[in-house]
Enzyme design. Structure first.
Site, PDB file in Angstrom:
ATOM      1  CB  ALA A  83      -0.950  -0.014   1.190  1.00  0.00           C
ATOM      2  CB  ALA A  84       4.108   2.237   1.298  1.00  0.00           C
ATOM      3  N   GLY A  85       3.333   1.540  -2.022  1.00  0.00           N
ATOM      4  CA  GLY A  85       3.884   1.593  -3.378  1.00  0.00           C
ATOM      5  C   GLY A  85       3.035   2.461  -4.289  1.00  0.00           C
ATOM      6  CD  GLN A  86       4.644   3.367  -9.789  1.00  0.00           C
ATOM      7  OE1 GLN A  86       4.319   4.473 -10.213  1.00  0.00           O
ATOM      8  NE2 GLN A  86       5.074   2.411 -10.581  1.00  0.00           N
ATOM      9  N   GLY A  98      -0.495   1.037  -4.956  1.00  0.00           N
ATOM     10  CA  GLY A  98      -1.186   1.151  -3.665  1.00  0.00           C
ATOM     11  C   GLY A  98      -1.688   2.562  -3.430  1.00  0.00           C
ATOM     12  NE  ARG A 150      14.203  -8.705 -14.517  1.00  0.00           N
ATOM     13  CZ  ARG A 150      13.768  -9.459 -15.489  1.00  0.00           C
ATOM     14  NH1 ARG A 150      12.557  -9.308 -15.961  1.00  0.00           N
ATOM     15  NH2 ARG A 150      14.529 -10.385 -16.006  1.00  0.00           N
ATOM     16  NE  ARG A 209       9.823 -14.393 -16.855  1.00  0.00           N
ATOM     17  CZ  ARG A 209       9.652 -15.638 -16.508  1.00  0.00           C
ATOM     18  NH1 ARG A 209      10.672 -16.447 -16.380  1.00  0.00           N
ATOM     19  NH2 ARG A 209       8.441 -16.093 -16.264  1.00  0.00           N
ATOM     20  CG  ASP A 241      -2.585  -7.290 -19.695  1.00  0.00           C
ATOM     21  OD1 ASP A 241      -1.584  -6.606 -19.916  1.00  0.00           O
ATOM     22  OD2 ASP A 241      -2.691  -8.040 -18.702  1.00  0.00           O
ATOM     23  CG  HIS A 281       0.103  -9.322 -16.299  1.00  0.00           C
ATOM     24  ND1 HIS A 281      -0.345  -8.309 -17.124  1.00  0.00           N
ATOM     25  CD2 HIS A 281       1.060  -8.751 -15.524  1.00  0.00           C
ATOM     26  CE1 HIS A 281       0.309  -7.200 -16.856  1.00  0.00           C
ATOM     27  NE2 HIS A 281       1.171  -7.437 -15.892  1.00  0.00           N
TER      28      HIS A 281
HETATM   29  P1  NAX Z   1       6.097  -0.456  -6.093  1.00  0.00           P
HETATM   30  O1  NAX Z   1       7.497  -0.966  -6.053  1.00  0.00           O
HETATM   31  O2  NAX Z   1       5.842   0.985  -6.249  1.00  0.00           O
HETATM   32  O3  NAX Z   1       5.339  -0.933  -4.777  1.00  0.00           O
HETATM   33  C1  NAX Z   1       5.426  -2.222  -4.282  1.00  0.00           C
HETATM   34  C2  NAX Z   1       5.208  -2.154  -2.802  1.00  0.00           C
HETATM   35  O4  NAX Z   1       5.109  -3.488  -2.320  1.00  0.00           O
HETATM   36  C3  NAX Z   1       6.357  -1.485  -2.054  1.00  0.00           C
HETATM   37  O5  NAX Z   1       5.856  -0.489  -1.188  1.00  0.00           O
HETATM   38  C4  NAX Z   1       6.988  -2.636  -1.290  1.00  0.00           C
HETATM   39  O6  NAX Z   1       7.573  -2.224  -0.058  1.00  0.00           O
HETATM   40  C5  NAX Z   1       5.785  -3.527  -1.086  1.00  0.00           C
HETATM   41  N1  NAX Z   1       6.123  -4.905  -0.736  1.00  0.00           N
HETATM   42  C6  NAX Z   1       7.173  -5.650  -1.126  1.00  0.00           C
HETATM   43  N2  NAX Z   1       7.131  -6.833  -0.534  1.00  0.00           N
HETATM   44  C7  NAX Z   1       6.038  -6.856   0.231  1.00  0.00           C
HETATM   45  C8  NAX Z   1       5.458  -7.829   1.080  1.00  0.00           C
HETATM   46  N3  NAX Z   1       6.023  -9.023   1.267  1.00  0.00           N
HETATM   47  N4  NAX Z   1       4.309  -7.530   1.721  1.00  0.00           N
HETATM   48  C9  NAX Z   1       3.747  -6.337   1.558  1.00  0.00           C
HETATM   49  N5  NAX Z   1       4.252  -5.356   0.766  1.00  0.00           N
HETATM   50  C10 NAX Z   1       5.382  -5.636   0.105  1.00  0.00           C
HETATM   51  O7  NAX Z   1       5.383  -1.309  -7.240  1.00  0.00           O
HETATM   52  P2  NAX Z   1       4.008  -1.008  -7.987  1.00  0.00           P
HETATM   53  O8  NAX Z   1       4.260  -0.180  -9.170  1.00  0.00           O
HETATM   54  O9  NAX Z   1       3.000  -0.569  -7.011  1.00  0.00           O
HETATM   55  O10 NAX Z   1       3.670  -2.474  -8.542  1.00  0.00           O
HETATM   56  C11 NAX Z   1       3.333  -3.523  -7.679  1.00  0.00           C
HETATM   57  C12 NAX Z   1       3.319  -4.850  -8.423  1.00  0.00           C
HETATM   58  O11 NAX Z   1       2.337  -4.839  -9.444  1.00  0.00           O
HETATM   59  C13 NAX Z   1       4.637  -5.173  -9.142  1.00  0.00           C
HETATM   60  O12 NAX Z   1       4.942  -6.537  -8.923  1.00  0.00           O
HETATM   61  C14 NAX Z   1       4.304  -4.953 -10.597  1.00  0.00           C
HETATM   62  O13 NAX Z   1       5.125  -5.703 -11.453  1.00  0.00           O
HETATM   63  C15 NAX Z   1       2.871  -5.403 -10.631  1.00  0.00           C
HETATM   64  N6  NAX Z   1       2.038  -4.984 -11.759  1.00  0.00           N
HETATM   65  C16 NAX Z   1       1.110  -5.857 -12.201  1.00  0.00           C
HETATM   66  C17 NAX Z   1       0.217  -5.533 -13.195  1.00  0.00           C
HETATM   67  C18 NAX Z   1      -0.819  -6.496 -13.659  1.00  0.00           C
HETATM   68  O14 NAX Z   1      -1.523  -6.165 -14.599  1.00  0.00           O
HETATM   69  N7  NAX Z   1      -0.971  -7.675 -13.069  1.00  0.00           N
HETATM   70  C19 NAX Z   1       0.283  -4.206 -13.869  1.00  0.00           C
HETATM   71  C20 NAX Z   1       0.979  -3.184 -13.070  1.00  0.00           C
HETATM   72  C21 NAX Z   1       2.196  -3.644 -12.314  1.00  0.00           C
HETATM   73  O15 NAX Z   1       3.288  -3.672 -13.172  1.00  0.00           O
END
Ligand code: NAX
Length: 459
Positions: free
Chosen positions: A135-138, A140, A215, A221, A283, A311
């Site tokens: 939830a602190a991520g983008q 989120g 990544r 990968r 998508d 995906h």
């Molecule tokens: P961010 O890196 O901005 O945010 C991820 C957040 O997850 C961070 O705040 C991190 O501290 C937190 N986190 C990491 N490990 C954790 C855990 N074990 N428990 C709880 N929180 C944890 O990434 P963001 O851009 O928000 O993307 C999040 C994920 O969505 C990525 O894996 C990204 O690849 C994936 N996506 C999936 C999509 C889809 O269509 N399925 C599209 C968008 C996105 O690329």
């Protein structure tokens, strides 16, 4: 002066029993409670200090309506009081009956809910607990406001948001919580910012599993997959231990399909496989938007595009069954586009590579559109698909279209009463079959790697 009516009302409570009960108590009069459960009404009557009798069940449909009548009080009222109470009661009942009438119409007449929207809020139901990880991520940050303000569960459903991130992000997470509080939203019952799975998964109704490890430079990968599936193994176990068995899960964090497979595996026995899904709605939305641009119609005039498979860049965006509303007529998207080379070439690669193009331009991955797609995904799961429409959702294969059972594969689905069904009988031509085989193979390989990373062999 006698009231002359069988009962009167001094308080009407819709679900919020303590308030209506205390109002009735305060005025010392009878109580009408519309409740979603029997025990709530009985408790309401007891709180009002009157005991549960007499109890009349008017309508055993979603809400039961109970009357408790204090005849002595009714008989002591003056004509003016009697008249105003009677008018109040009749207007309450008319509203209630109109609400029931609308519900019946919605059940039997397709699209009626869009033509005849309920003219008044029904009732704020008890809050549902919604978990957002990462939830602190983008993503989120983009999604929490949408969930909190009713974009997913509607304006009459309160939510308690549970925000999870890793301990290193506890402070920014607290900031997100403070901002949500500052939004002063009537639909937000509470916000909890937590950094442990035990707190996060406790009693949740819905989970948006977004958090995952990004990544890092030089990371293979396969290493990324291994790191992330371990997170989802742990979250699967937490779901089994702490969540409600009815919890519905959307996995967004990549590799989304395989993460969902792993979470489902470790939650098995407590949370059914059909409650797990992974997101390909972004998508799907991208594909619909491309078709709309190509045909020159608004995107809401495009339906039934399909994302098959993973995906990832092997996904197969398919318009063979899509329809377009053009000049007031519903026509096949393929005919409206009339360009096979585009449909089998640029169209597919544009959708497949859209994420990479956005990273290149923004220097950050898609967040706004991903959050919107996650909202669309759970909203559709919650309210269902419209008649004649399907959406793409990665769910456990039941063997449909020859996809190995148990793979979390994106299919066209319809949804009714919170249950998805894979659309059956669509014709798959040779071109499509080749694409579906490629994405299936990738998912099988991911499954092998993921199980190995979790210390398991393929079942
Ligand atoms: P961010 O890196 O901005 O945010 C991820 C957040 O997850 C961070 O705040 C991190 O501290 C937190 N986190 C990491 N490990 C954790 C855990 N074990 N428990 C709880 N929180 C944890 O990434 P963001 O851009 O928000 O993307 C999040 C994920 O969505 C990525 O894996 C990204 O690849 C994936 N996506 C999936 C999509 C889809 O269509 N399925 C599209 C968008 C996105 O690329």
């Amino acid at each position: 002066m006698g009231l002359g009516v069988p009962c009167s009302v001094v308080a009407i409570g819709l679900d919020t029993t303590p308030e209506s009960s205390s109002l009735a108590n305060h005025r010392g009069g009878p109580l009408i409670v519309a409740q979603s459960c029997w025990c709530g009404s009985v408790v309401g009557c007891l709180l009002a200090g009157k005991g549960p009798s007499p109890l009349i069940v008017l309508w055993p449909f979603q809400r039961t309506i109970h009357f408790e009548v204090d005849r002595a009080f009714a008989n002591s009222m003056c004509p003016r009081q009697a008249a105003s109470y009677t008018i109040f009661m009749v207007s309450c009942l008319l509203r209630l009956y109109f609400w029931l009438f609308c519900k019946v119409i919605y059940t039997f007449v397709p699209f009626s809910k869009y033509i005849l929207p309920l003219p008044f809020p029904t009732t704020m139901s008890a809050p549902i607990r919604v978990l957002v990880t990462g939830a602190a991520g983008q993503i989120g940050y983009s999604i929490v406001l949408q969930i909190a303000k009713g974009d997913v569960f509607g304006p009459n459903q309160k939510v308690t948001l549970v925000l999870l991130d890793i301990p290193a992000f506890a402070t920014p997470l607290e900031g997100v919580k403070l901002e949500l509080i500052d939004c002063a939203l009537p639909t937000l019952a509470g916000v909890e910012a937590v950094t442990t799975e035990a707190e996060a998964f406790h009693d949740i109704d819905y989970a948006f599993l977004i958090g995952a490890m990004p990544r890092k430079e030089g990371m293979e990968r396969k290493d990324l997959l291994a790191a992330n599936v371990k997170i989802f193994k742990s979250q699967g176990l937490a779901l089994a231990k702490y969540a409600k068995p009815s919890v519905k899960i959307l996995v967004v964090g990549n590799p989304a399909n395989t993460n969902a497979l792993i979470a489902a595996k470790y939650a098995a026995g407590k949370v059914p496989l059909e409650n797990f899904s992974a997101m390909t709605r972004l998508d799907h939305n991208r594909a619909a938007a491309q078709v709309a641009l190509k045909v020159g119609v608004p995107v809401e005039n495009v339906k039934n595009v399909i994302i098959w498979g993973n995906h990832s860049s092997t996904q197969f965006p398919d318009v063979a069954h899509a329809k377009v509303l053009k000049n007031g007529q519903e026509v096949d998207a393929v005919g409206a586009i009339n360009d096979t080379a585009y449909l089998q070439g640029d169209f597919i690669s544009t959708v497949q590579k859209r994420g990479a193009v956005i990273i290149e331009k923004r220097k950050l991955s898609s967040a706004m559109s991903a959050a919107k797609a996650a909202v669309d995904h759970i909203r559709t799961w919650h309210v269902g698909t419209k008649p004649g429409e399907f959406v793409s959702m990665a769910v456990a294969s039941d063997g449909s279209y020859g996809i190995p059972k148990g793979l979390i594969f994106s299919f066209p689905v319809t949804i009714e009463n919170g249950k998805w069904s894979i659309v059956q009988g669509l014709k798959i031509d040779e071109f499509a079959q080749g694409k579906i085989n490629a994405t299936t193979k990738e998912l099988e390989d991911e499954r092998t790697d993921a199980l190995e990373a979790c210390g398991e062999s393929k079942q």
